[in-house]
Design an enzyme around this catalytic site. Structure first.
Site, PDB file in Angstrom:
ATOM      1  N   ASP A  23      35.058  23.476  -2.698  1.00 34.18           N
ATOM      2  CA  ASP A  23      36.004  24.927  -2.951  1.00 34.18           C
ATOM      3  C   ASP A  23      36.837  23.806  -3.878  1.00 34.18           C
ATOM      4  O   ASP A  23      37.181  22.486  -4.037  1.00 34.18           O
ATOM      5  CB  ASP A  23      36.758  24.837  -2.069  1.00 34.18           C
TER       6      ASP A  23
HETATM    7  C1  BGC Z   1      39.852  29.053  -2.589  1.00 29.50           C
HETATM    8  C2  BGC Z   1      38.072  30.177  -3.714  1.00 29.50           C
HETATM    9  C3  BGC Z   1      38.480  30.044  -5.104  1.00 29.50           C
HETATM   10  C4  BGC Z   1      38.701  28.938  -6.064  1.00 29.50           C
HETATM   11  C5  BGC Z   1      39.041  28.925  -7.674  1.00 29.50           C
HETATM   12  C6  BGC Z   1      40.471  28.518  -4.187  1.00 29.50           C
HETATM   13  O1  BGC Z   1      41.645  27.876  -4.491  1.00 29.50           O
HETATM   14  O2  BGC Z   1      39.586  28.705  -1.882  1.00 29.50           O
HETATM   15  O3  BGC Z   1      38.443  30.930  -2.661  1.00 29.50           O
HETATM   16  O4  BGC Z   1      37.157  30.709  -5.279  1.00 29.50           O
HETATM   17  O5  BGC Z   1      39.948  28.247  -5.372  1.00 29.50           O
HETATM   18  O6  BGC Z   1      39.865  29.895  -7.471  1.00 29.50           O
END
Ligand code: BGC
Length: 768
Positions: free
Chosen positions: A294
């Protein structure tokens, strides 16, 4: 056509192999002539050939992904220098092509970039939020929606979505409940697989499709207190039986990638958790794709008090099984893995293993042959009227009718001369779409008011009053990313005026439609709540409007269950519309005026009060089960609405539940049939739901577990026999007693009906 610079003879050879393999990999060429296995082999050979040409730094570059909110010269340089393998968050095909050109024409080995984005519930055409799509209980609608989303995203040059989110969520304080399929592993698994099929198509690299990503592995939905990013303590039993199954289902549907989660899972950060990312995912489940962290979750390993420093964070995430680091700026993989390699903390073989599936994915997607997107055709695809039609249908199929006293819905237009449309969400384009929508044009969204006005006809007046304003106390970090501005807040005097105006508008009407709930940024990431009450003064407004004595239809726009306990007693009709997307108002008008019939069902248990959460139907029984509903002395401990619940304008009756054999052997299937009849004059859909309970065994099992469902459309008075199969897998669970998967010899209860309180019952036995 791309001109590729060819620096030396070695590359001529690679090019020749590539062309040959490209022909070989071309689906139209291979169909019927080469097997999937041969195609996989060709991909592997090609990735291996490429790998042999790469320096260690180029390999580490492929493991590095960065955000590109505003791509600049520095990013282009990093791409040309082979330091970036993937870029996320671009939606403009021209910008995408520009960066791709830097990679393909400017970098030494011409390896194309993989462009990613959170395409969660639509791209330009916004579909209902995922929790709503789950409420359709219709995998084919879900699959179609994600296929449309994929087609639009691919049309602008996106190759990869960070979806589906398949985290089980049993605590609605957690704002990300909106992004998943709710509380149930069986429904969640069906939705996970449907989404993967929709995004990816029949195979990885299918034209007009994108690669999916099952996230966030694993346990993120169990964040303590429902507070986003907080630690999750989940027993092995719950992990295996509840939290893992949707991931496993995504994997079985051939999902290309996984995303590691932010939080600590049982004391070890998910992103540094080798048991999770390696032992379970690779060794036990044989996952062959790649894992992306993530955003900045690798850096977080230091914050967790897990890694000693940033270098240690990079090495430990790498060893845990993270292939690619998603970083907001420059990442730790790029900064520290080169030294780690020199120092022997990671090996070349390990680096190759990490890079290989990334290269393979790029090859499968055909990016080496077609790195660029056709900028001219994108517009036509993303503006397709057919896509809007699909979005409207999906919104209609997702809506859940929670109450309809006296059959007030569907509204008979001739009965109402003046309709009042009231509420802070009634005419807010913005709030029709829910979170994770970055590529659409909110101006296109049809509001509840617009939809009602369109269909009300000339003989009915539609008056609108906003009544109250609602906002977050702590603003959403995503506010800056969304185009458009929120209106200025009212002062106290204006607020009073607007409130009274709304009540007066109600008084002047024959019927009130109230659109209440949460603004689109009140659910999603960083959108946890300590209360489930209607935010702001909405409850007061609702009560004041109901006090006028006019009939009220409450339309809810939200992504989590809210405290509507008062409304469930005093408001005759309640329609859960969720965040329906681009076509919100048209879908809602079709539903309230009866052009379509609600058939959705709740994908979670609806609590009366936040103090009850977590509340889910698949609990185990314990001492004094007869007092199950009175565990609290102040309020019923039962839900306001059970899991699987939803009304219709039709009525249905279930009968004749049959179990094929009273006794089966372990490993055998059991066939269940039940008759469902539409007992009304209105054609409509019912979701036939099958629940089981194992009466005894090596562990206690939940009082009920969903093990089958089927959404059926029935004409007026049509009766149908629905057949469902209980397989060995359905009767097997992970037992804390044996620490393994087990099928017990036991007696099983079976229920079939329209929600999780279904009464039609039978039993069968499983014997050795
Ligand atoms: C989120 C993810 C997301 C990523 C990219 C993160 O803060 O937890 O679910 O895919 O950002 O946007």
């Amino acid at each position: 056509m791309t001109t590729i610079r060819i620096p030396d003879s070695k590359h001529v050879l690679i090019l020749a192999i590539s062309v040959a393999l490209a022909l070989f990999l071309n689906p139209s060429f291979t169909t019927g002539q080469t097997s999937v296995r041969q195609r996989d082999k060709a991909v592997e050979v090609r990735a291996e050939t490429l790998l042999k040409q790469m320096t260690a730094d180029e390999k580490i570059g492929q493991l590095s992904q960065t955000f590109a909110f505003a791509p600049g010269a520095t990013l282009e340089k990093r791409i040309r220098d082979g330091q970036i393998g993937s870029v996320l968050f671009l939606t403009d095909p021209a910008q995408i092509n520009k960066l791709q050109r830097a990679a393909v024409e400017g970098s030494r080995l011409h390896i194309p970039l993989l462009f990613g984005l959170d395409v969660i519930h639509g791209f330009r055409t916004v579909f209902p939020v995922p929790i709503a799509m789950a409420a359709s209980w219709d995998p084919s609608t879900v699959e179609k929606a994600q296929a449309v989303a994929a087609e639009e995203a691919r049309a602008v040059g996106i190759h990869w979505t960070f979806a589906p989110m398949v985290d089980i969520a049993r605590d609605p304080r957690w704002g990300r409940i909106v992004e998943g399929a709710g509380e149930d592993p069986y429904l969640g698994s069906a939705m996970a697989a449907a989404q993967v099929r929709g995004f990816q198509g029949e195979y990885l690299g299918a034209p007009n499709h994108i690669i999916a990503c099952a996230k966030h592995f694993a346990g993120y939905g169990a964040a303590e207190g429902g507070r986003d990013y907080e630690a999750a303590s989940v027993s092995d039993e719950q992990l295996q039986n509840v939290y893992f199954p949707p991931f496993r289902s995504a994997l079985d549907a051939n999902v290309g990638t996984f995303m590691s989660a932010y939080m600590d899972l049982n004391g070890v950060p998910a992103t540094g958790n080798r048991w999770l990312l390696h032992d379970v995912l690779r060794d036990q489940w044989h996952f062959k794709g790649f894992v992306v962290s993530d955003a900045d979750a690798v850096k977080d390993l230091k914050t967790h008090g897990f890694a000693m420093d940033a270098a240690d964070a990079a090495v430990r995430a790498f060893h845990a099984g993270v292939n690619m680091e998603m970083a907001v700026g420059s990442g730790d993989f790029g900064a520290y893995l080169p030294l780690a390699l020199k120092e022997g903390r990671i090996t070349v073989a390990q680096l190759d293993d990490a890079v290989r599936p990334i290269l393979e994915t790029k090859i499968r997607l055909g990016l080496f042959e077609h790195p660029y997107v056709d900028e001219a055709s994108a517009k036509q695809i993303i503006e397709s009227p057919d896509h809007r039609t699909e979005a409207r249908k999906a919104a209609e199929r997702s809506a859940v009718l929670l109450r309809n006293e006296g059959g007030i819905l569907p509204l008979k237009l001739s009965a109402y001369k003046n309709i009042a449309v009231i509420g802070p969400l009634a005419d807010s384009k913005w709030d029709m779409q829910g979170p994770w929508t970055f590529a659409n044009d909110a101006n296109e969204n049809v509001t509840v008011l617009n939809g009602i006005r369109d269909q009300a006809g000339r003989d009915t007046d539609v008056e609108y009053a906003q009544g109250v304003q609602i906002s977050r106390k702590f603003p959403s970090p995503f506010a800056a990313l969304l185009r458009g501005k929120r209106p200025e807040p009212w002062n106290e005097e204006q607020a009073k005026e607007q409130f009274s105006k709304a009540v007066q508008t109600a008084r002047n009407s024959d019927l009130v439609l109230m659109a209440l709930g949460e603004t689109q940024d009140m659910t999603g990431e960083v959108a946890s709540r300590s209360s489930l009450d209607l935010p702001g003064q909405q409850q007061q407004l609702l009560e004041a409007v109901v006090a006028t004595g006019k009939p009220v239809v409450l339309i809810l726009l939200n992504g989590r269950p809210l405290n509507i306990t008062w409304a469930a007693e005093h408001v005759p009709a309640i329609l859960e519309a969720w965040y329906p997307g681009t076509q919100a108002g048209n879908a809602i008008a079709n539903l309230v005026f009866g052009k379509s019939v609600p058939g959705g069902k709740l994908p979670f248990t609806w609590p009366r009060n936040v103090g009850q959460v977590p509340l889910f139907y698949a609990h185990t029984l314990s001492h004094a089960p007869q007092r199950q509903g009175t565990r609290y002395w102040n309020e019923e401990s039962t839900p306001l609405f059970p899991f699987g619940f939803g009304l219709s304008y039709s009525t249905f009756q279930f009968s004749n539940l049959q179990v094929s054999k009273p006794q089966i052997y372990k490993g055998d299937n059991s066939e269940i049939t039940v008759d469902v009849e539409n007992t009304s004059n209105v054609p409509g859909d019912e979701v036939v739901q099958l629940y089981i309970h194992q009466q005894y065994g090596s562990s206690s099992r939940p009082v009920r577990e969903l093990k089958g469902f089927s959404r059926v459309s029935l004409h007026a008075h049509e009766k149908r026999t629905v057949r469902m199969l209980l397989t060995k897998d359905d009767l097997t669970y992970w037992s804390s007693a044996t620490k393994s998967w087990i099928q017990d010899a036991s007696t099983f209860d079976v229920w079939a009906g329209g929600d999780s309180t279904a009464e039609l019952h039978s039993t069968f036995a499983v014997v050795r």
